[in-house]
Design a protein around this motif. Sequence first.
Motif, PDB file in Angstrom:
ATOM      1  N   UNK A  51       0.349  -1.266   0.113  1.00 40.71           N
ATOM      2  CA  UNK A  51      -0.179  -0.369   0.121  1.00 40.71           C
ATOM      3  C   UNK A  51       0.880   1.372  -0.089  1.00 40.71           C
ATOM      4  N   UNK A  52       0.607   2.278  -0.485  1.00 40.40           N
ATOM      5  CA  UNK A  52       0.796   3.473  -0.422  1.00 40.40           C
ATOM      6  C   UNK A  52       0.764   4.249   0.998  1.00 40.40           C
ATOM      7  N   UNK A  53       1.369   5.569   0.570  1.00 36.51           N
ATOM      8  CA  UNK A  53       0.998   6.208   2.225  1.00 36.51           C
ATOM      9  C   UNK A  53      -0.607   6.443   2.801  1.00 36.51           C
ATOM     10  N   UNK A  54      -1.563   6.473   1.771  1.00 34.90           N
ATOM     11  CA  UNK A  54      -3.044   7.155   2.109  1.00 34.90           C
ATOM     12  C   UNK A  54      -3.488   5.471   1.867  1.00 34.90           C
ATOM     13  N   UNK A  55      -2.602   4.160   1.591  1.00 38.19           N
ATOM     14  CA  UNK A  55      -3.243   3.153   1.926  1.00 38.19           C
ATOM     15  C   UNK A  55      -3.781   2.573   0.892  1.00 38.19           C
ATOM     16  N   UNK A  56      -3.580   3.132  -0.382  1.00 40.54           N
ATOM     17  CA  UNK A  56      -4.361   2.797  -1.827  1.00 40.54           C
ATOM     18  C   UNK A  56      -3.449   1.776  -2.355  1.00 40.54           C
ATOM     19  N   UNK A  57      -3.859   0.776  -2.347  1.00 42.92           N
ATOM     20  CA  UNK A  57      -3.396  -0.475  -2.739  1.00 42.92           C
ATOM     21  C   UNK A  57      -2.334   0.320  -3.823  1.00 42.92           C
ATOM     22  N   UNK A  58      -1.002  -0.857  -4.188  1.00 46.43           N
ATOM     23  CA  UNK A  58      -0.012  -0.394  -5.147  1.00 46.43           C
ATOM     24  C   UNK A  58      -0.256  -1.581  -6.443  1.00 46.43           C
ATOM     25  N   UNK A  59      -1.364  -1.326  -6.926  1.00 46.39           N
ATOM     26  CA  UNK A  59      -1.308  -2.423  -7.545  1.00 46.39           C
ATOM     27  C   UNK A  59      -0.656  -2.937  -9.049  1.00 46.39           C
ATOM     28  N   UNK A  60      -0.552  -1.825 -10.076  1.00 46.29           N
ATOM     29  CA  UNK A  60       0.421  -2.194 -10.536  1.00 46.29           C
ATOM     30  C   UNK A  60       1.828  -2.524 -10.096  1.00 46.29           C
ATOM     31  N   UNK A  61       2.126  -2.154  -9.286  1.00 42.99           N
ATOM     32  CA  UNK A  61       3.349  -2.761  -8.860  1.00 42.99           C
ATOM     33  C   UNK A  61       3.424  -4.313  -7.914  1.00 42.99           C
ATOM     34  N   UNK A  62       2.077  -5.008  -7.484  1.00 43.95           N
ATOM     35  CA  UNK A  62       1.706  -5.840  -7.480  1.00 43.95           C
ATOM     36  C   UNK A  62       1.938  -6.853  -8.594  1.00 43.95           C
ATOM     37  N   UNK A  63       1.005  -6.598  -9.731  1.00 49.41           N
ATOM     38  CA  UNK A  63       0.541  -7.269 -10.225  1.00 49.41           C
ATOM     39  C   UNK A  63       2.323  -7.429 -11.176  1.00 49.41           C
ATOM     40  N   UNK A  64       2.914  -5.927 -11.330  1.00 51.94           N
ATOM     41  CA  UNK A  64       5.062  -6.501 -11.977  1.00 51.94           C
ATOM     42  C   UNK A  64       5.180  -7.431 -11.396  1.00 51.94           C
ATOM     43  N   UNK A  65       5.052  -7.398 -10.154  1.00 50.12           N
ATOM     44  CA  UNK A  65       6.032  -8.389  -8.550  1.00 50.12           C
ATOM     45  C   UNK A  65       5.660  -9.411  -9.032  1.00 50.12           C
ATOM     46  N   UNK A  66       4.317  -9.653  -9.313  1.00 47.37           N
ATOM     47  CA  UNK A  66       3.374 -11.849  -9.025  1.00 47.37           C
ATOM     48  C   UNK A  66       3.678 -12.057 -10.516  1.00 47.37           C
ATOM     49  N   UNK A  67       3.920 -11.299 -11.429  1.00 46.21           N
ATOM     50  CA  UNK A  67       3.981 -12.306 -12.715  1.00 46.21           C
ATOM     51  C   UNK A  67       5.703 -12.036 -13.113  1.00 46.21           C
ATOM     52  N   UNK A  68       6.604 -11.379 -12.640  1.00 47.04           N
ATOM     53  CA  UNK A  68       8.224 -11.444 -12.269  1.00 47.04           C
ATOM     54  C   UNK A  68       8.624 -13.398 -11.503  1.00 47.04           C
ATOM     55  N   UNK A  69       8.206 -12.960 -10.490  1.00 48.80           N
ATOM     56  CA  UNK A  69       8.296 -14.026  -9.730  1.00 48.80           C
ATOM     57  C   UNK A  69       8.208 -15.349  -9.925  1.00 48.80           C
ATOM     58  N   UNK A  70       6.379 -15.660 -10.983  1.00 48.56           N
ATOM     59  CA  UNK A  70       6.248 -16.518 -11.326  1.00 48.56           C
ATOM     60  C   UNK A  70       7.073 -16.567 -12.782  1.00 48.56           C
ATOM     61  N   UNK A  71       7.174 -15.989 -13.147  1.00 54.22           N
ATOM     62  CA  UNK A  71       8.307 -16.190 -14.289  1.00 54.22           C
ATOM     63  C   UNK A  71      10.102 -17.120 -13.824  1.00 54.22           C
ATOM     64  N   UNK A  72      10.155 -15.608 -13.151  1.00 53.03           N
ATOM     65  CA  UNK A  72      11.410 -16.105 -12.782  1.00 53.03           C
ATOM     66  C   UNK A  72      12.010 -17.665 -12.428  1.00 53.03           C
ATOM     67  N   UNK A  73      10.525 -18.149 -11.607  1.00 54.85           N
ATOM     68  CA  UNK A  73      10.534 -19.813 -11.451  1.00 54.85           C
ATOM     69  C   UNK A  73       9.725 -20.611 -11.847  1.00 54.85           C
ATOM     70  N   UNK A  74       9.674 -19.852 -13.092  1.00 57.81           N
ATOM     71  CA  UNK A  74       9.403 -20.690 -14.344  1.00 57.81           C
ATOM     72  C   UNK A  74       8.294 -21.437 -14.851  1.00 57.81           C
ATOM     73  N   UNK A  75       7.208 -20.657 -14.114  1.00 55.91           N
ATOM     74  CA  UNK A  75       6.036 -21.038 -14.440  1.00 55.91           C
ATOM     75  C   UNK A  75       5.161 -19.981 -15.502  1.00 55.91           C
TER      76      UNK A  75
END
Length: 253
Positions: free
Chosen positions: A106-130
């Motif tokens: 979340x950002x300073x005002x409690x807003x979800x950092x949606x784009x960042x979470x999507x990016x990290x999730x995709x990156x992690x799955x790719x790195x582990x070969x899925x």
Amino acid sequence: MPIIELRDITKSYGSFDALRGVNLSVRSGEVTCVLGDNGAGKSTLIKILAGLHTQTSGDMLIDAQPAAFSSPRDALDAGIATVYQTLAIVDELSVWRNFFLGQELTGTLGTLKEAEMKRICAEQLREMGIEIPDVNVEAGNLSGGQRQVVAIARAVYFGARVLVLDEPTAALGVKQSGVVLKFIAAARDRGIAVVLVTHNPHHAYLVGDHFTILKLGRPELDAPRSEVTLDELTRQMAGGGELDALSHELQRD
Ligand SMILES: Nc1ncnc2c1ncn2[C@@H]1O[C@H](COP(=O)(O)OP(=O)(O)OP(=O)(O)O)[C@@H](O)[C@H]1O
Ligand SMILES: [Mg+2]
């Protein structure tokens, strides 16, 4: 030095001994397999590692220090993440929401950092070969193997040193089991310690470094890979001569 060491563990439920005299060493970059038939005590052993149960007797050492978990939080704090067969994956939520469930960025005002979470999730799955083409799809659309893998990737990303997996391939076909086993090998190669609980000696032998077979709560075999062949493992799991006897009994003419 093992991350976790269990010495002479006993667990009794009332007058029933579910575990007796069990030892286990869990090391970084190794897969420790726990095998055994239904009721052998595998899940009981996992629950002790996960902080859900406390052993009746015997010692647990974490990083060579005596430890006692009084809740699953204690185990998580020690870096031990458990993925149960009944996965904590919510079908109605997207893959990326599941990945960050309860640990959202979340950002300073409690807003979800949606784009960042999507990016990290995709990156992690790719790195582990899925290959999951789109992290926006609902988790309900994933195959059994992909769901397992998302749950495991999540635990790895959030800092697990030890990954405890209760029968991750039990409900899966050959191909999906392969996806999960490859993923286990990738986690191991990253230096994570994996405890793999399974009925399947073939799956265990594909990735395992050490094998413990439980029978009615007692260790029947406790051996490193160099001291056991797949044939021996399969025979032991079949109960030695029990399968031969069954085959004799079921002989058809
Ligand atoms: N809370 C409990 N109270 C009483 N007995 C229990 C409890 N939990 C497990 N048991 C018993 O302990 C034994 C070991 O159970 P456990 O669930 O650890 O086996 P398992 O090896 O995981 O079996 P499976 O392969 O069927 O999952 C079984 O006989 C079971 O009935
Ligand atoms: Mg079980």
